[in-house]
Motif scaffolding. Structure first.
Motif, PDB file in Angstrom:
ATOM      1  N   ILE A 171      10.975 -12.276  22.816  1.00  0.00           N
ATOM      2  CA  ILE A 171      11.187 -12.241  24.607  1.00  0.00           C
ATOM      3  C   ILE A 171      11.157 -10.869  25.068  1.00  0.00           C
ATOM      4  O   ILE A 171      10.839 -10.582  26.235  1.00  0.00           O
ATOM      5  CB  ILE A 171      11.572 -13.575  24.922  1.00  0.00           C
ATOM      6  CG1 ILE A 171      10.729 -14.537  24.236  1.00  0.00           C
ATOM      7  CG2 ILE A 171      11.789 -14.094  26.492  1.00  0.00           C
ATOM      8  CD1 ILE A 171      11.626 -16.043  24.341  1.00  0.00           C
ATOM      9  N   ASN A 172      12.347 -10.003  24.826  1.00  0.00           N
ATOM     10  CA  ASN A 172      13.252  -9.172  24.921  1.00  0.00           C
ATOM     11  C   ASN A 172      11.873  -8.638  24.936  1.00  0.00           C
ATOM     12  O   ASN A 172      12.150  -7.460  25.842  1.00  0.00           O
ATOM     13  CB  ASN A 172      14.126  -8.797  24.993  1.00  0.00           C
ATOM     14  CG  ASN A 172      15.841  -9.418  24.937  1.00  0.00           C
ATOM     15  OD1 ASN A 172      15.274  -9.838  26.268  1.00  0.00           O
ATOM     16  ND2 ASN A 172      16.695  -9.386  23.770  1.00  0.00           N
ATOM     17  N   PHE A 228      17.788  -3.280  30.093  1.00  0.00           N
ATOM     18  CA  PHE A 228      18.597  -3.951  30.577  1.00  0.00           C
ATOM     19  C   PHE A 228      19.297  -4.693  30.930  1.00  0.00           C
ATOM     20  O   PHE A 228      19.762  -6.374  30.666  1.00  0.00           O
ATOM     21  CB  PHE A 228      19.854  -3.156  31.707  1.00  0.00           C
ATOM     22  CG  PHE A 228      21.168  -2.794  31.568  1.00  0.00           C
ATOM     23  CD1 PHE A 228      22.205  -1.674  31.429  1.00  0.00           C
ATOM     24  CD2 PHE A 228      21.602  -3.796  32.898  1.00  0.00           C
ATOM     25  CE1 PHE A 228      23.539  -2.793  31.491  1.00  0.00           C
ATOM     26  CE2 PHE A 228      22.988  -4.266  32.882  1.00  0.00           C
ATOM     27  CZ  PHE A 228      23.965  -3.301  32.451  1.00  0.00           C
ATOM     28  N   ILE A 229      18.378  -4.823  32.552  1.00  0.00           N
ATOM     29  CA  ILE A 229      18.108  -6.238  33.111  1.00  0.00           C
ATOM     30  C   ILE A 229      17.355  -7.453  31.866  1.00  0.00           C
ATOM     31  O   ILE A 229      18.007  -8.610  31.815  1.00  0.00           O
ATOM     32  CB  ILE A 229      16.974  -6.683  33.909  1.00  0.00           C
ATOM     33  CG1 ILE A 229      17.395  -5.203  34.859  1.00  0.00           C
ATOM     34  CG2 ILE A 229      16.808  -7.745  34.745  1.00  0.00           C
ATOM     35  CD1 ILE A 229      18.604  -5.818  35.383  1.00  0.00           C
ATOM     36  N   ALA A 230      16.369  -7.863  31.306  1.00  0.00           N
ATOM     37  CA  ALA A 230      15.562  -8.426  30.374  1.00  0.00           C
ATOM     38  C   ALA A 230      16.426  -8.660  29.302  1.00  0.00           C
ATOM     39  O   ALA A 230      17.072 -10.132  29.312  1.00  0.00           O
ATOM     40  CB  ALA A 230      14.500  -7.377  29.449  1.00  0.00           C
ATOM     41  N   THR A 231      17.534  -7.766  28.731  1.00  0.00           N
ATOM     42  CA  THR A 231      17.738  -8.281  27.657  1.00  0.00           C
ATOM     43  C   THR A 231      19.619  -8.977  28.484  1.00  0.00           C
ATOM     44  O   THR A 231      20.357  -9.587  27.547  1.00  0.00           O
ATOM     45  CB  THR A 231      18.785  -7.349  26.942  1.00  0.00           C
ATOM     46  OG1 THR A 231      19.280  -5.825  27.396  1.00  0.00           O
ATOM     47  CG2 THR A 231      17.474  -6.736  26.571  1.00  0.00           C
ATOM     48  N   PHE A 232      20.351  -8.720  29.652  1.00  0.00           N
ATOM     49  CA  PHE A 232      20.902  -9.228  30.109  1.00  0.00           C
ATOM     50  C   PHE A 232      20.713 -10.988  30.239  1.00  0.00           C
ATOM     51  O   PHE A 232      21.449 -11.115  30.687  1.00  0.00           O
ATOM     52  CB  PHE A 232      21.565  -8.334  31.151  1.00  0.00           C
ATOM     53  CG  PHE A 232      22.964  -8.865  31.408  1.00  0.00           C
ATOM     54  CD1 PHE A 232      24.088  -9.613  31.087  1.00  0.00           C
ATOM     55  CD2 PHE A 232      22.612 -10.051  32.811  1.00  0.00           C
ATOM     56  CE1 PHE A 232      24.910  -9.732  31.987  1.00  0.00           C
ATOM     57  CE2 PHE A 232      23.953  -9.953  33.963  1.00  0.00           C
ATOM     58  CZ  PHE A 232      24.967 -10.338  32.778  1.00  0.00           C
ATOM     59  N   TYR A 241      12.580  -4.449  19.764  1.00  0.00           N
ATOM     60  CA  TYR A 241      13.058  -5.552  19.991  1.00  0.00           C
ATOM     61  C   TYR A 241      13.663  -6.955  19.067  1.00  0.00           C
ATOM     62  O   TYR A 241      14.620  -7.054  18.510  1.00  0.00           O
ATOM     63  CB  TYR A 241      12.936  -6.663  21.602  1.00  0.00           C
ATOM     64  CG  TYR A 241      13.128  -4.596  22.193  1.00  0.00           C
ATOM     65  CD1 TYR A 241      14.743  -5.144  23.324  1.00  0.00           C
ATOM     66  CD2 TYR A 241      12.303  -3.819  22.879  1.00  0.00           C
ATOM     67  CE1 TYR A 241      15.548  -4.034  24.463  1.00  0.00           C
ATOM     68  CE2 TYR A 241      13.047  -2.461  23.718  1.00  0.00           C
ATOM     69  CZ  TYR A 241      14.317  -3.441  24.284  1.00  0.00           C
ATOM     70  OH  TYR A 241      14.645  -2.090  25.188  1.00  0.00           O
ATOM     71  N   MET A 242      12.550  -6.963  17.737  1.00  0.00           N
ATOM     72  CA  MET A 242      12.747  -8.041  17.145  1.00  0.00           C
ATOM     73  C   MET A 242      13.608  -7.384  16.382  1.00  0.00           C
ATOM     74  O   MET A 242      14.660  -8.282  15.676  1.00  0.00           O
ATOM     75  CB  MET A 242      11.515  -8.172  16.649  1.00  0.00           C
ATOM     76  CG  MET A 242      10.499  -8.840  17.574  1.00  0.00           C
ATOM     77  SD  MET A 242       9.033  -9.196  17.421  1.00  0.00           S
ATOM     78  CE  MET A 242       8.986 -10.910  15.858  1.00  0.00           C
ATOM     79  N   ILE A 243      13.315  -6.434  15.255  1.00  0.00           N
ATOM     80  CA  ILE A 243      14.498  -5.378  14.474  1.00  0.00           C
ATOM     81  C   ILE A 243      15.892  -6.306  15.228  1.00  0.00           C
ATOM     82  O   ILE A 243      16.569  -6.137  14.437  1.00  0.00           O
ATOM     83  CB  ILE A 243      14.556  -3.994  14.483  1.00  0.00           C
ATOM     84  CG1 ILE A 243      13.004  -4.056  13.903  1.00  0.00           C
ATOM     85  CG2 ILE A 243      15.635  -3.902  13.751  1.00  0.00           C
ATOM     86  CD1 ILE A 243      12.604  -2.695  13.264  1.00  0.00           C
ATOM     87  N   SER A 244      16.244  -5.727  16.251  1.00  0.00           N
ATOM     88  CA  SER A 244      17.635  -5.494  17.070  1.00  0.00           C
ATOM     89  C   SER A 244      18.362  -7.206  17.407  1.00  0.00           C
ATOM     90  O   SER A 244      19.210  -7.795  16.548  1.00  0.00           O
ATOM     91  CB  SER A 244      17.475  -5.347  18.251  1.00  0.00           C
ATOM     92  OG  SER A 244      18.331  -5.081  19.126  1.00  0.00           O
TER      93      SER A 244
END
Lengths: 251, 366, 322, 358
Positions: free
Chosen positions: D119-120, D132-136, D252-255
């Protein structure tokens, strides 16, 4: 001789705005042509249509006599149309040979299992192409960030040449460069053309275009207004055509 | 615009022509707030009442200040992560000064005044350092202020040693919790001083109008909203956020301006810290888990700012904070646990930016 | 590269000898659960006793939040010093700390748990967590019951009360909540109208109690289970202008809360005896190591209830956390 | 002239390796000043204590190299720890064997951890929401869901054999007697237990296997190369034919995969699942990446640097405990190191410039 690329009656609109209006042109193998025009004359849009960024509403494109449709930049690359934009599209944080191979990295098997980057191969190939174009860069491992404008330009060019560009489109290649650097780039253009690559140059700097191009296409207000052989025209005439104080050949 | 967005989901040109949609896109946060107020009034018990609105506003007062300071930084294209702990640091120092002066026998008035002023002044220091690092030494704002985040946190902790600072002059609380006007059915109107009521029924029916802290906050916000929207300073802030190079070429002293902006942000955090002393009647070090700075940033973004800079207003930020505060309070009044507010805030934040992404034409069409 | 490797190896060799020094006096280590006045007071009590007995006391860093992920690394680093004779600690999880403390115990360090316990806290029966010498701490459940009873007494056995808790993750405060609920059951006319968790942020506590007062205008009492929730609760009541109208019971006798009680803004404070606990840990540990004394598996020091009447008594003053 | 060049060269190599030298200096300092700081036991402690930061920071390295940031990882740890623990508890209750319950629990956590990452990535790459916003946003959502899932209380009664896994070591050595692999020797008397040497914690082994794999991917493969390219010049990467959007989603999926791995490690170590687990480690992770030489504007950074950055923080934390220095100094120290790291980066470009040739 058959033109390498021929575009016929290209029209491109954005909403209510016509950016390119019924433009046609040809370019022959090994030829250098210049597209001139004021800001907003439609030069950039025209080359973006050729390089597959935009899709034209009307008109046809022929490559080596064959009608083609260019739907994406990747397709343009595949048939040999490379575009070097003003921003050069280099990853500044990476080194020279990585940029030359960006997106088309050469891989080798690691322990027979995984694909890893083949640095040695990419380096030696890059060295070859730089040599062929008589470009001097201190080290292939230099980051692009640390190169001069002319060197960057050279990297961008050798990158496209390595991938067998038949037609090279250059958008303002000398704009951000100092005088000696400009010279080098122009020499490079000549070298390329002598090796049979066709080149389209878009520039504001008339004398640059005059120095390398054999033919000039002048655009104004989305239309092609004139086409001149470089040797048979003068800077004054071209400027007049650009600003519209001389009427064009068409319409 | 259309050129670069022709792969987006919507046909922007068409939407741009609709006035209603344009209004929606521009004021969606405000409309959302109104809808939420209506919804909660039906769903929550005793939600719609003057006292509850006082609660909401008092509850978000710190965030309101933090977010407004953050707005300046974000508009200039930076970010300030240190504000939460700067607030805690100022809250602790200022209350220590008040306590010690008071204990040393100075008059409460003098102690409170000195404590507050010292807190506000000390609060400027982190801003100057942040600004200097960002503007002169070109440390990315995220890092510079993150460093300050740790330093302010450590210092506040060190000063308070983990204990809340109490024993402040009693007047601190009276100032911090007073209202401009009181209305009691029994005793009529009175201003600033709470009428003496003994009956529980009378206490409950006492109407309290506009808390004093809000008066201060409004005062500060109006000044800075004015600075941002009407002065050269504000204009330059937008310019720097829009394009630093252009701002430099236009003759703006960018480094100096940036330092000022970080000082403003820090000053707002300091104000929030001093306000906290008055509200809580004690110095408390901001807790590790409360993520004030992140919620402040969220509020600024919900209010229409963009993290790339050049956009945003104080007014929008206030709406953003109100949105978060109302959501929080409303969910509480409905009896939902605190954790739902995290989900809700997260979703609204993402929606805010999505609206901003897909309705660019609308939002800028004045 | 070779040079670097050799240098590093040499340094390693030298360093491993550097730390091979030994001390004669007994060394006790204290690992608190979280940075708050309760454990600070415990440390002071333990320090005083340690000085009296000639024991060196090493205190682990105070974790900044409650949870094994904060406590365990500090605890391990503390024990890794290798020169510790006894450890007393407040485990931040009844389960997560079992293997960790077991490992420490296996390496030869006796363990006492203080304030919080492992498993169900009963070390007298066989289990995988019965290795600590003793559990020394308040009976939080009983404390919760006492608060409920006292609050009911203040309200005349009738009324609506609200519970402001901190973190559902913490066993001691949850025991208080359960005790409080159980205590209220004795009074049929007492009603618990709600529970909120402020996660140890005082401002959140203020907002939550304010909302509770708003939602239940006829609220009669609030119980704040620790310093932050109590301070938040009385702040909210004061800001609503209901001082005296809403009874407030709290836990932990910090000076700030005592001061508020003296000003009659609070009604009840349950004081645990952290200083006593710390002192007991050191005392029993000392006896165990020097005399081989048998330690009771559970020591409950009791607590003291402050009210507006007894807060000024000279006898009560020793129960204030300092 | 020659001397100048030589001095410059030495200076450059020091600057380039400053974090490594810093780490060595730090350990040296604490070893001399502290008590038994330099011991097998303590070094292993530092590594175990750094597990969560190490994992989060490795995942974060990928995101930061692409020029983004992933704030959601803090609460992702909690989310996946709760998922993992809940699954294990309910499977064991349903009568599955412990081994099966543990395996399925771990797999479920790792798989469900990919969803927020997707999703991120989708929000960032396709809908162009700033990272910054998406992940926050996801930070709040993950936390909320985790708390709701576990009903606000830590998950209890996990399979008992988890402890031996999470607290186990690769080797056990009783000098002169026993040398065991993986399992702790049984029926030892107390004296023997005291002398038992445990070598290399299991948790650290797992952590470093994954870190190793992804360090390889970043440094040696096309995927890594494209990650750097996107961070350096996203347009260039796009024009060079890199499928930037898909690539970003993968990053982002790795993270979030690393975050859920950290959650699983949390369950192994602490035998419980808690929603706030790891939330405080988010900032430490970002700090570790930056100390390790990455730049938040993207295009720079290595897993190796990040690992050293994470260990610097872990060693500092342990060292301060060893010296009985209060917590707040850690924050101040880390804050200063962070700014220092970036300043070195700022002021040494002309020195580091021709690193290719050195």
């Amino acid at each position: 001789m058959e033109p390498l690329l021929e575009v016929k009656n290209i029209t491109k609109r954005f909403g209510g705005l016509t950016a390119v209006d019924d433009v046609s042109l040809q370019i022959y193998p090994g030829e250098v042509i210049g597209i001139l025009g004021d800001n907003g004359a439609g030069k950039s849009t025209l080359i973006k249509v050729i390089s597959g960024v935009h899709h034209a509403e009307a008109g046809q494109i022929f490559f080596k006599g064959q009608r083609i449709k260019i739907n994406s930049t990747m397709e343009a690359l595949r048939i040999g149309i490379e575009t070097i934009y003003q921003d050069l599209a280099l990853a500044e944080n990476m080194d020279v040979y990585s940029n030359i191979f960006l997106g088309r990295e050469k891989l080798r098997k690691f322990l027979g299992l995984v694909d890893v980057l083949d640095h040695e191969y990419m380096q030696s190939e890059s060295k070859k192409v730089l040599k062929r174009l008589e470009i001097e860069i201190p080290s292939l491992k230099n980051k692009i960030r640390n190169l001069s404008g002319g060197q960057r330009q050279a990297v961008a060019i050798s990158r496209s040449i390595y991938w067998n560009a038949k037609l090279l489109i250059m958008d303002e290649p000398t704009a951000a460069l100092g005088v000696p650097e400009q010279k080098k780039v122009l020499n490079l253009v000549k070298t390329l053309s002598s090796q049979g690559v066709s080149i389209i140059i878009i520039s504001h700097q008339l004398h640059d275009v005059f120095a390398v191009a054999t033919r000039l296409i002048i655009m104004r207000r989305a239309q092609k207004v004139a086409e001149r052989i470089t040797k048979k025209t003068s800077a004054d005439e071209v400027v007049s055509l650009i600003v519209g104080s001389l009427p064009g050949d068409y319409n | 615009m259309a050129e670069s967005n022709n792969d987006s989901l919507f046909n922007l040109n068409k939407i741009g022509e609709s006035k209603t949609l344009g209004f929606l896109g521009k004021n969606w946060a405000f409309l959302f707030l109104v809808i939420m107020l209506i919804l909660f009034s039906f769903l929550g018990k005793n939600f719609f009442s003057l006292n509850n609105f006082n609660n909401i506003i008092l509850g978000i007062s710190s965030l309101l200040l933090l977010a407004s300071g953050e707005a300046f930084v974000i508009i200039s294209g930076g970010i300030d992560l240190s504000i939460g702990f700067v607030m805690g640091f100022v809250c602790v120092t200022s209350s220590i000064i008040m306590r010690d002066l008071n204990a040393a026998g100075y008059s409460p008035f003098f102690s409170i005044l000195t404590g507050s002023l010292a807190g506000l002044l000390l609060g400027l220091i982190p801003g100057i350092i942040n600004g200097y690092l960002v503007a002169k030494l070109r440390v990315p704002p995220f890092i510079a202020t993150l460093g300050m985040w740790g330093i302010a946190n450590g210092l506040a902790w060190r000063l308070s040693e983990g204990f809340p600072i109490g024993f402040l002059p009693l007047q601190v609380r009276d100032i911090g919790n007073a209202y401009i006007a009181y209305f009691s059915p029994k005793k009529g109107f009175s201003f600033f001083i709470k009428p003496e009521l003994t009956e529980r029924k009378d206490i409950l029916s006492l109407l309290k109008i506009i808390p004093i802290p809000i008066l201060w906050i409004t005062f500060v916000l109006v000044i800075f909203a004015f600075i941002l929207s009407r002065t050269k300073f504000g204009q330059h802030t937008y310019a720097i956020g829009g394009k630093v190079d252009a701002a430099i070429r236009a003759g703006i002293n960018v480094p100096l301006h940036l330092i000022k902006i970080y000082v403003i942000s820090s000053f707002f955090a300091a104000t929030a810290g001093v306000l906290l002393v008055f509200k809580l009647n004690m110095g408390v070090h901001t807790q590790y888990t409360s993520s004030y700075e992140l919620f402040a940033i969220a509020a600024v973004v919900i209010g229409g700012a963009s993290l790339t800079g050049g956009k945003g207003t104080i007014w929008g930020t206030v709406i953003g904070v109100l949105l978060i505060g109302t959501l929080d309070n409303g969910l509480m009044m409905m009896g939902l646990p605190i954790f739902y507010r995290y989900i809700a805030t997260g979703c609204i934040l993402i929606i805010a930016v999505l609206i901003d992404q897909f309705f660019p034409e609308l939002v800028y069409k004045e | 590269m070779k040079k670097i490797v050799i240098t590093i190896l040499l340094i390693c060799l030298v360093l491993s000898f550097v730390s091979m020094t030994c001390a004669a006096a007994l060394k006790f280590a204290f690992m608190p659960g979280i940075a708050d006045p309760f454990y600070f007071t415990m440390e002071k009590g333990a320090k005083a006793k340690a000085a009296e007995l000639g024991v060196e006391l090493i205190v682990g860093e105070y974790p900044k939040a409650w949870g094994p992920e904060y406590q365990v690394p500090i605890l391990k680093a503390l024990v890794a010093r290798g020169d510790i004779d006894l450890l007393f600690t407040a485990p931040t999880s009844t389960e997560a700390l079992i293997p960790v403390l077991k490992e420490i115990y296996d390496s030869g360090i006796p363990v006492i748990t203080v304030d919080t316990y492992l498993g169900d806290g009963d070390y007298s029966k066989p289990s995988n967590y019965n290795f600590p010498l003793s559990y020394i701490g308040t009976d939080n459940f009983l404390g919760g019951q006492v608060v409920a009873g006292q609050l009911a007494l203040l309200l005349g056995g009738k009324g609506k009360v609200f519970l402001e808790n901190t973190n559902p993750d913490v066993s001691s405060v949850m025991d208080r909540e359960l005790g409080f609920r159980a205590g209220l059951k004795i009074f049929p006319d007492m009603e618990l109208v709600g529970v909120e968790y402020c996660l140890d942020v005082q401002e959140t506590a203020v907002a939550q109690v304010s909302a509770a007062l708003q939602k239940n205008p006829d609220l009669d009492g609030v119980f704040g289970v620790n310093v932050f929730s109590a301070q938040g609760a009385y702040q909210a009541v004061v800001s609503a202008g209901l001082e005296g109208g809403v009874k407030i019971a709290t836990w932990d006798a910090t000076e700030t809360l005592i001061e508020a009680l003296k000003r009659k803004e609070l009604d009840l404070i349950l004081a645990q005896m952290p200083g006593e606990m710390g002192s007991l840990c050191v005392e029993w540990g000392f006896k165990y190591l020097t005399e081989g004394a048998e330690i009771p598996r559970k020591v409950i020091p009791g607590f003291f209830v402050f009210t507006q009447e007894n807060v000024n008594d000279p006898d009560s003053q020793k129960y204030i956390y300092k | 002239m020659i001397n100048y060049h030589k001095a410059k060269k030495v200076g450059i190599s020091i600057l380039r390796k400053w974090i490594f030298i810093f780490l060595v200096g730090e350990i040296l300092f604490f070893s001399i000043v502290g008590t038994n700081y330099f011991s097998l036991n303590n070094i292993q402690n530092i590594l175990v204590a750094s597990t969560i930061v190490l994992l989060l920071a490795t995942g974060q390295t990928f995101v930061i190299i692409t020029g983004g940031i992933d704030l959601s990882v803090g609460f992702m740890v909690g989310f996946s720890s709760v998922v993992c623990a809940k699954t294990m508890v309910s499977l064991e209750a349903a009568g599955f064997s412990q081994l099966l319950a543990i395996t399925i629990g771990i797999l479920t956590a790792l798989l469900s951890g990919l969803i927020p990452g997707f999703i991120n990535g989708f929000l960032v790459a396709k809908l162009r929401v700033p990272s910054f916003i998406a992940t926050f946003g996801m930070y709040g959502i993950a936390y909320g869901f985790a708390e709701i899932l576990c009903n606000n209380v830590p998950v209890h009664n996990l399979p008992t054999s988890l402890g031996s896994l999470g607290h186990g070591y690769l080797f056990y050595w009783l000098p002169g007697k026993i040398f065991n692999f993986l399992s702790k020797p049984e029926n030892l008397i107390r004296e023997e237990l005291k002398n038992l040497v445990s070598i290399i914690p299991n948790v650290t082994v797992i952590t470093f296997i994954f870190i190793g794999i992804f360090a390889f991917i970043l440094a040696k493969t096309k995927f890594g190369q494209h990650t750097y390219a996107i961070g350096g010049n996203i347009n260039a990467a796009e024009r060079a034919g890199v499928n930037v959007k898909v690539h970003l989603i993968k990053v982002y999926m790795i993270s979030s995969f690393f975050a859920s791995l950290a959650g699983v490690m949390y369950v192994l170590q602490f035998i419980t699942g808690r929603a706030p687990a790891g939330s405080a480690r988010l900032i430490d992770a970002v700090v570790a990446v930056v100390i390790g030489g990455a730049s938040l504007s993207g295009g720079k950074g290595t897993v190796m640097g990040t690992v050293i950055g994470a260990i610097i923080i872990g060693a500092l934390e342990t060292g301060l405990v060893n010296l009985s220095v209060p917590t707040y100094n850690l924050h101040i120290a880390v804050g200063c190191i962070l700014i220092f790291a970036v300043l070195i980066d700022q002021f040494s470009p002309e020195l580091i410039q021709n690193e290719g040739e050195i």
